[in-house]
Design an enzyme around this catalytic site. Structure first.
Site: not given
Ligand SMILES: [Cu+2]
Length: 640
Positions: A303, A387
């Site tokens: 990320d 996320y």
């Molecule tokens: Cu997770």
């Protein structure tokens, strides 16, 4: 044509207060002008990263860091040509411009614009539309796409391109939660340079899960509960910290706050009672590998290196994200044209009550004392696709430092095939969330009472019965000094209570022992991909919990500078290949931590925060409890 419109006044002389202050809007524009003048910004060149090139540590510590430099990752989106550029603002010139060879150097991070363009490219592709039509999905305007970094798997036709692999979801209305409706078995491979789908893999068909996951919809979540009464945090005299520009002071602590488009929050010059502890702390990389070996075996994100965590930072809101007396700092990043973009209230600074600091009721002298713990919190939140991650650094009255990551948001989903499917959990009817890991890499450039530090691995164990231990109750510490980089790749060991002690090799406490800080790891699994997996070569840092390297200004990112489609071998463990002496040297610790996430039904449709992190505790850094001077919390508490 050169794309370099700069408004008058925007390049006004930038005057950051400190060499480590984040780059300012004016500096970004000034750097951009230098690159444009050098002919580096002809359209369609885009900025895949743009940030401060921090001066080397020695220059900062000796006050020699007079220049401000910026680093830009430039990509010509028409040809894919990628250039790593450093400019000097003081000299107003390009210091270096290195052309990358993507086959060996990897690709530039995903651009913000790639994200948006991919949906259009995929929706227009006949082969992909045919795959959707076979599934009864004829209205492609209802299909949303998630571009996923490609990795490298030794497939020549893939590896030579700048590409993403794309999974798709059905969104039934504007407010439907698309993640609830994965279209499994099929992926589109998109060439980001030719802007075309060059391959569609279509391995199996499963029904698209139907149940709504729209947790904003009362029909899904039910009515709000009415039993929560207000909690108000008040600090009538204001908080106990001061924030002056980017310098933060609170109780015995002081530090500088930085922010970077790639790393997000960075902390510098962390010191306690004027004694240095950490020169620089950040989370420069993380990898989120998924464990489903079917057609989606490539699903793994870095990320920071591939998507740039800081770019996606949230603007925080009082009363929602943070409670109490909050000080915010804005973050300045740039868009793909290299123009500044301010994220308001990106960094949150506040103070929290944290329960009991110490307490004792003495049976002999009848002293009954309680002190309350507090902590200073420096944090930010970022959203990377499905996320959301909160990065929190805590500083306590007793010298403890903690890093905590809060993982929340929506899990990545697939269709549940039924039966015994070990790679995922069914979280709603026919809906699965694959098992995955979130492995973060902390870079801790330690300066425990100065630059000369060393690391000791400390285990504890019981001893067998013997002449010195007739009743078998002996417990001892085993201390192993990590003297060379080649021995520094270490795993935690919960059964032996393993910790790592960072000691000063120059300063002792009143017992004549080195002052130190101890790193307490969580001892969760490291990377579970097979050692032979292509991913393992790219995520080498995640194969151990600890690495120790000798400080090198070029060693900044745990998986290397260019992570996207890098074939592997960059970053750690390559940083230790020189096998330098790390005993009594200027050293950097790299700590891998984070959960292996076996999804639960309770994690759906939006996941309650899952926490992970590590702790650094002073260990003989002080000569006794450093908080005896903390007063009783309020007049009605017993006083001495
Ligand atoms: Cu997770």
């Amino acid at each position: 044509m050169t794309d370099t419109a700069v408004c008058p006044g925007e390049t006004a002389s930038p005057q950051p207060a400190h060499p480590l202050d984040p780059a300012t809007a004016a500096e970004y524009l000034a750097g951009r002008e230098i690159m444009a003048t050098a002919g580096l910004l002809a359209v369609p060149v885009r900025f895949a990263y743009y940030g401060l090139e921090e001066p080397p540590k020695d220059d900062v510590l000796t006050g020699q860091a007079s220049d401000r430099r910026l680093r830009a990752f430039l990509i010509d989106t028409g040809t894919g040509e990628s250039t790593d550029v450093v400019v000097s603002l003081a000299d107003r010139k390009v210091v270096s411009a290195r052309r990358l060879d993507p086959r060996t150097d990897g690709q530039m991070p995903i651009l913000d614009s790639d994200y948006h363009d991919v949906e259009e490219i995929v929706r227009a592709d006949p082969a992909w539309r045919a795959a959707m039509a076979r599934r009864g999905l004829h209205d492609v305007s209802k299909i949303r796409t998630a571009p996923i970094t490609a990795g490298v798997f030794g497939v020549a036709d893939d590896d030579r391109r700048r590409m993403v692999r794309v999974l798709a979801f059905v969104q039934e209305g504007e407010h439907d939660l698309a993640w609830a409706h994965p279209i499994d078995g099929v992926a589109a491979y998109v060439d980001l340079v030719s802007r075309k789908v060059f391959k569609v893999t279509d391995e199996f068909e499963l029904p698209v899960p139907a149940e709504s996951g729209d947790y904003d919809d009362e029909a899904v979540r039910g009515p709000h509960r009415t039993t929560l009464r207000p909690i108000e945090i008040t600090q009538p005299e204001g908080p106990s910290f001061t924030l002056d520009g980017h310098t933060l002071s609170w109780q015995d602590w002081s530090m500088r706050i930085g922010f970077d488009a790639r790393e997000g929050l960075t902390l510098h010059h962390i010191s306690l009672r004027g004694r240095p502890v950490i020169y620089r702390a950040s989370i420069p990389e993380m990898v989120v590998p998924y464990g489903d070996p079917r057609f989606r075996y490539w699903q793994a994100y870095f990320d920071a290196g591939e998507y740039l965590c800081g770019t996606w930072a949230s603007s925080l809101e009082l009363g929602c994200d943070c409670l109490g007396e909050i000080a915010y700092l804005d973050a300045t990043v740039t868009d793909v044209t290299g123009r500044p973009k301010v994220i308001k209230n990106a960094i949150c600074v506040h103070e929290e009550d944290f329960g009991i600091l110490w307490k004792h009721t003495d049976i002999f002298n009848h002293s009954a004392q309680t002190r309350r713990q507090r902590r200073l919190v420096v944090s930010y939140f970022t959203t990377i696709g499905n996320y959301d991650y909160g990065f929190y650094w805590y500083f306590y009255l007793d010298g403890i430092i903690e890093c905590e990551i809060k993982a929340t948001g929506v899990m990545f989903t697939s269709a549940y095939p039924g039966g015994d499917h070990p790679y995922s959990t069914e979280v709603a009817p026919g809906l699965a969330a694959p098992v995955h890991q979130h492995l973060f890499s902390a870079r801790l450039d330690m300066t425990v009472d100065g630059l000369a530090n060393a690391v000791e691995e400390v285990d504890v164990s019981g001893l067998p019965v013997g002449p010195d231990n007739p009743y078998g109750n002996a417990i001892v510490q085993h201390v192993t000094r990590l003297t060379r980089e080649s021995h520094s790749g270490r795993r935690a060991d919960g059964a032996r209570g393993r910790t790592w002690r960072i000691i000063s090799t120059e300063h002792q406490n009143r017992f004549g022992r080195p002052v130190s800080y101890t790193l307490y790891p969580e001892s969760a699994p490291v990377l579970l991909a097979d050692p032979a997996a292509p991913l393992t070569a790219r995520a080498g840092f995640a194969t151990n919990h600890l690495w120790v390297t000798r400080y090198d200004p070029a060693h900044r990112y745990s998986a290397g500078d260019f992570v996207n489609q890098h074939p592997g071998g960059a970053g750690l463990p390559g940083f230790i290949a020189g096998d330098q002496d790390i005993d009594g040297a200027d050293i950097v610790l790299w700590h891998t931590f984070g959960p292996t996430h076996v999804p639960r039904p309770e994690d759906w449709p939006v996941m309650p925060v899952a926490r992970c992190g590590f702790t650094l505790k002073p260990t003989g850094f002080f000569d006794r409890n450093p908080t005896l001077d903390v007063p009783p919390p309020s007049p009605h508490c017993p006083a001495d």
